[in-house]
Scaffold this motif. Structure first.
Motif, PDB file in Angstrom:
ATOM      1  N   LYS A   1      19.803  15.703  40.983  1.00 15.95           N
ATOM      2  CA  LYS A   1      19.528  15.113  42.301  1.00 15.95           C
ATOM      3  C   LYS A   1      20.624  15.491  43.288  1.00 15.95           C
ATOM      4  CE  LYS A   1      16.874  11.173  40.518  1.00 15.95           C
ATOM      5  NZ  LYS A   1      16.858   9.705  40.281  1.00 15.95           N
ATOM      6  N   ASN A   2      21.850  15.505  42.802  1.00 15.70           N
ATOM      7  CA  ASN A   2      22.965  15.912  43.646  1.00 15.70           C
ATOM      8  C   ASN A   2      22.833  17.382  44.047  1.00 15.70           C
ATOM      9  OD1 ASN A   2      25.970  17.103  43.797  1.00 15.70           O
ATOM     10  ND2 ASN A   2      26.036  14.934  44.346  1.00 15.70           N
ATOM     11  N   LEU A   3      22.366  18.204  43.111  1.00 19.39           N
ATOM     12  CA  LEU A   3      22.146  19.625  43.402  1.00 19.39           C
ATOM     13  C   LEU A   3      21.047  19.807  44.442  1.00 19.39           C
ATOM     14  CD1 LEU A   3      22.707  22.623  42.728  1.00 19.39           C
ATOM     15  CD2 LEU A   3      20.945  22.428  40.946  1.00 19.39           C
ATOM     16  N   ILE A   4      19.980  19.013  44.328  1.00 23.43           N
ATOM     17  CA  ILE A   4      18.886  19.092  45.296  1.00 23.43           C
ATOM     18  C   ILE A   4      19.374  18.702  46.688  1.00 23.43           C
ATOM     19  CG2 ILE A   4      16.679  18.052  45.967  1.00 23.43           C
ATOM     20  CD1 ILE A   4      16.010  17.847  42.984  1.00 23.43           C
ATOM     21  N   ALA A   5      20.214  17.665  46.750  1.00 28.30           N
ATOM     22  CA  ALA A   5      20.771  17.249  48.040  1.00 28.30           C
ATOM     23  C   ALA A   5      21.591  18.372  48.654  1.00 28.30           C
ATOM     24  CB  ALA A   5      21.630  15.993  47.851  1.00 28.30           C
ATOM     25  N   GLU A   6      22.393  19.038  47.826  1.00 32.44           N
ATOM     26  CA  GLU A   6      23.185  20.167  48.326  1.00 32.44           C
ATOM     27  C   GLU A   6      22.285  21.289  48.822  1.00 32.44           C
ATOM     28  OE1 GLU A   6      26.812  23.132  46.862  1.00 32.44           O
ATOM     29  OE2 GLU A   6      25.705  21.932  45.391  1.00 32.44           O
ATOM     30  N   LEU A   7      21.228  21.554  48.070  1.00 36.17           N
ATOM     31  CA  LEU A   7      20.298  22.616  48.464  1.00 36.17           C
ATOM     32  C   LEU A   7      19.629  22.299  49.791  1.00 36.17           C
ATOM     33  CD1 LEU A   7      17.848  24.534  46.191  1.00 36.17           C
ATOM     34  CD2 LEU A   7      16.980  23.479  48.260  1.00 36.17           C
ATOM     35  N   LEU A   8      19.183  21.050  49.962  1.00 35.07           N
ATOM     36  CA  LEU A   8      18.483  20.660  51.189  1.00 35.07           C
ATOM     37  C   LEU A   8      19.407  20.688  52.403  1.00 35.07           C
ATOM     38  CD1 LEU A   8      16.258  17.719  49.877  1.00 35.07           C
ATOM     39  CD2 LEU A   8      15.546  20.052  50.434  1.00 35.07           C
ATOM     40  N   LEU A   9      20.670  20.392  52.195  1.00 35.83           N
ATOM     41  CA  LEU A   9      21.628  20.442  53.295  1.00 35.83           C
ATOM     42  C   LEU A   9      22.028  21.875  53.647  1.00 35.83           C
ATOM     43  CD1 LEU A   9      24.047  17.507  52.426  1.00 35.83           C
ATOM     44  CD2 LEU A   9      22.471  17.611  54.360  1.00 35.83           C
ATOM     45  N   THR A  10      21.907  22.755  52.671  1.00 38.35           N
ATOM     46  CA  THR A  10      22.458  24.098  52.815  1.00 38.35           C
ATOM     47  C   THR A  10      21.423  25.161  53.160  1.00 38.35           C
ATOM     48  OG1 THR A  10      24.185  23.540  51.217  1.00 38.35           O
ATOM     49  CG2 THR A  10      23.801  25.868  51.635  1.00 38.35           C
ATOM     50  N   LEU A  11      20.370  25.248  52.339  1.00 38.83           N
ATOM     51  CA  LEU A  11      19.484  26.404  52.416  1.00 38.83           C
ATOM     52  C   LEU A  11      18.592  26.455  53.661  1.00 38.83           C
ATOM     53  CD1 LEU A  11      19.290  28.821  50.582  1.00 38.83           C
ATOM     54  CD2 LEU A  11      17.343  27.771  49.441  1.00 38.83           C
ATOM     55  N   PRO A  12      17.949  25.359  54.066  1.00 36.94           N
ATOM     56  CA  PRO A  12      17.049  25.456  55.220  1.00 36.94           C
ATOM     57  C   PRO A  12      17.756  25.581  56.570  1.00 36.94           C
ATOM     58  CG  PRO A  12      16.548  23.536  53.838  1.00 36.94           C
ATOM     59  CD  PRO A  12      17.897  24.023  53.466  1.00 36.94           C
ATOM     60  N   PHE A  13      19.048  25.230  56.631  1.00 34.85           N
ATOM     61  CA  PHE A  13      19.705  25.121  57.929  1.00 34.85           C
ATOM     62  C   PHE A  13      19.761  26.423  58.725  1.00 34.85           C
ATOM     63  CE2 PHE A  13      23.552  24.942  60.629  1.00 34.85           C
ATOM     64  CZ  PHE A  13      23.090  23.980  61.531  1.00 34.85           C
ATOM     65  N   PRO A  14      20.051  27.582  58.107  1.00 31.74           N
ATOM     66  CA  PRO A  14      20.094  28.806  58.916  1.00 31.74           C
ATOM     67  C   PRO A  14      18.803  29.057  59.696  1.00 31.74           C
ATOM     68  CG  PRO A  14      21.030  29.206  56.760  1.00 31.74           C
ATOM     69  CD  PRO A  14      20.438  27.844  56.710  1.00 31.74           C
ATOM     70  N   LEU A  15      17.660  28.860  59.045  1.00 30.21           N
ATOM     71  CA  LEU A  15      16.385  29.069  59.722  1.00 30.21           C
ATOM     72  C   LEU A  15      16.152  27.992  60.776  1.00 30.21           C
ATOM     73  CD1 LEU A  15      13.843  30.776  59.903  1.00 30.21           C
ATOM     74  CD2 LEU A  15      12.830  29.355  58.111  1.00 30.21           C
ATOM     75  N   CYS A  16      16.517  26.739  60.456  1.00 25.16           N
ATOM     76  CA  CYS A  16      16.355  25.653  61.431  1.00 25.16           C
ATOM     77  C   CYS A  16      17.201  25.907  62.675  1.00 25.16           C
ATOM     78  CB  CYS A  16      16.754  24.317  60.801  1.00 25.16           C
ATOM     79  SG  CYS A  16      15.660  23.743  59.499  1.00 25.16           S
ATOM     80  N   ALA A  17      18.420  26.399  62.469  1.00 22.28           N
ATOM     81  CA  ALA A  17      19.326  26.639  63.599  1.00 22.28           C
ATOM     82  C   ALA A  17      18.772  27.680  64.541  1.00 22.28           C
ATOM     83  CB  ALA A  17      20.695  27.067  63.070  1.00 22.28           C
ATOM     84  N   VAL A  18      18.258  28.767  63.994  1.00 22.28           N
ATOM     85  CA  VAL A  18      17.754  29.827  64.866  1.00 22.28           C
ATOM     86  C   VAL A  18      16.436  29.420  65.524  1.00 22.28           C
ATOM     87  CG1 VAL A  18      16.408  31.137  63.151  1.00 22.28           C
ATOM     88  CG2 VAL A  18      17.554  32.340  65.010  1.00 22.28           C
ATOM     89  N   LEU A  19      15.647  28.607  64.839  1.00 23.62           N
ATOM     90  CA  LEU A  19      14.403  28.125  65.447  1.00 23.62           C
ATOM     91  C   LEU A  19      14.691  27.180  66.612  1.00 23.62           C
ATOM     92  CD1 LEU A  19      12.117  27.522  62.320  1.00 23.62           C
ATOM     93  CD2 LEU A  19      11.925  29.337  64.033  1.00 23.62           C
ATOM     94  N   LEU A  20      15.728  26.361  66.470  1.00 20.24           N
ATOM     95  CA  LEU A  20      16.124  25.494  67.577  1.00 20.24           C
ATOM     96  C   LEU A  20      16.570  26.317  68.779  1.00 20.24           C
ATOM     97  CD1 LEU A  20      18.099  22.704  65.670  1.00 20.24           C
ATOM     98  CD2 LEU A  20      15.888  22.463  66.808  1.00 20.24           C
ATOM     99  N   LYS A  21      17.198  27.440  68.506  1.00 16.58           N
ATOM    100  CA  LYS A  21      17.622  28.324  69.593  1.00 16.58           C
ATOM    101  C   LYS A  21      16.419  28.946  70.300  1.00 16.58           C
ATOM    102  CE  LYS A  21      20.942  30.066  71.985  1.00 16.58           C
ATOM    103  NZ  LYS A  21      21.827  29.180  72.778  1.00 16.58           N
ATOM    104  N   VAL A  22      15.334  29.157  69.551  1.00 17.30           N
ATOM    105  CA  VAL A  22      14.104  29.694  70.148  1.00 17.30           C
ATOM    106  C   VAL A  22      13.606  28.781  71.258  1.00 17.30           C
ATOM    107  CG1 VAL A  22      11.676  30.215  69.703  1.00 17.30           C
ATOM    108  CG2 VAL A  22      13.429  30.984  68.105  1.00 17.30           C
TER     109      VAL A  22
END
Length: 318
Positions: free
Chosen positions: A37-58
């Protein structure tokens, strides 16, 4: 190895069904679940963010400062909190499983390697969470295949240790490669979208590249750890096969086999502490196939032991 009447029975099948042994299996599973569960939390905080950041810039949002700050925080959380916490839980679970193996397989506890035995209260507390689900608790029964009860303990112990190395190296490599491909896909999408926005170099670095740093650290770590685990697993399997060949050809006596198994158990403990976690959904997906393979392989090894060591089915009690 000389076989006499004292060696033709072992208590593995009976011992693994004792309440305290089932509690130990339940406790280690619960603790591993917490680490996942701790690993999943790390993954959710880490992996999607690059795409989310650039989409927000769009959508024209100015997120450069936030993206940089967020990336730094997540990177340090991964290094200072997530990884140490997961490693701590893996070590705790590995100790409990080591206690189970030492009792069921009748091996001495190696305090120099493992340290003090886990507290009974700690095991009981963790096990209670699994025991509330009768289905999950029932799945812990028959950890080792019943066929191992048909041969002498020194031989049965080696087969059980082989079962503990059941996770195939190719599956870990597949998992590592799949995670790497997922990361590369997200990274390429983020970079492509960022480039299409005609951003300045400064904004591109802060909006696209910096958010990729925590994800890169996470995925590279996962990739390397799974490949290392696969290599270690292959080394252990090769060692077990050589040990088994010596055992059934009677090149080693009972004491030598016991000593070799203790050395092997130390390596198994190390793997449990160090190997990266596997998500439950993947474990459950492969569980049935793995169990069939394990049962089939165990029966083959037991049959070989009976034939080569000179045992007959009439001498063996299950």
């Amino acid at each position: 190895m000389e076989i006499d009447g004292t060696l033709q029975m072992n208590g593995i099948i009976q011992k693994q069904l004792e309440d305290n042994q089932l509690d130990r299996l339940a406790a280690q599973r619960q603790i591993y679940s917490g680490a996942k569960k701790n690993l999943i939390a790390e993954l959710l905080l880490t992996l999607p963010f690059p795409l989310c950041a650039v989409l927000l810039k769009v959508f024209g949002l100015s997120i450069e400062v936030f993206a940089t700050f967020y990336s730094i925080i997540v990177l340090f959380l991964g290094i200072l909190f997530f990884s140490p916490f997961q490693n701590s839980l893996k070590e705790k679970a590995a100790k409990i499983q080591e206690l189970f193996d030492c009792d069921v397989l009748e091996m001495e506890w190696n305090e120099l390697k493992v340290g003090q035995k886990p507290d009974v209260e700690e095991i009981t507390e963790a096990a209670e969470k699994i025991k509330k689900s009768s289905l999950s608790y029932d799945r812990l029964k028959n950890w080792y295949c019943e066929a191992v009860g048909k041969i002498p303990l020194p031989l049965a112990r080696i087969i059980c240790q082989r079962i503990n190395c059941h996770w195939d190296a190719s599956q870990r490599k597949f998992y590592a490669n799949s995670m790497l491909m997922l990361f590369l896909s997200l990274a390429l999408m983020s970079i492509f979208i960022g480039l299409s926005l005609n951003l300045t170099i400064e904004v591109f670095l802060m909006t696209v590249i910096v958010p990729l740093i925590p994800a890169s650290e996470f995925m590279i770590r996962q990739f390397k750890e799974h490949l290392q685990a696969a290599d270690k697993l292959k080394t252990l399997k090769d060692y077990i096969q050589r040990l088994w060949n010596d055992a059934v050809s009677e090149k080693l006596d009972e004491q030598s086999l016991t000593t070799e198994s203790r050395h092997l158990q130390d390596e198994i403990y190390d793997c449990r502490c160090r190997n990266p976690l596997i998500f439950d959904w993947l474990y459950d997906k492969l569980k049935m196939a793995n169990e069939r393979q394990t049962v089939s392989a165990t029966e083959i090894f037991v049959k070989e032991a009976i034939e080569k060591v000179g045992l007959t089915s009439g001498k063996i009690s299950s």
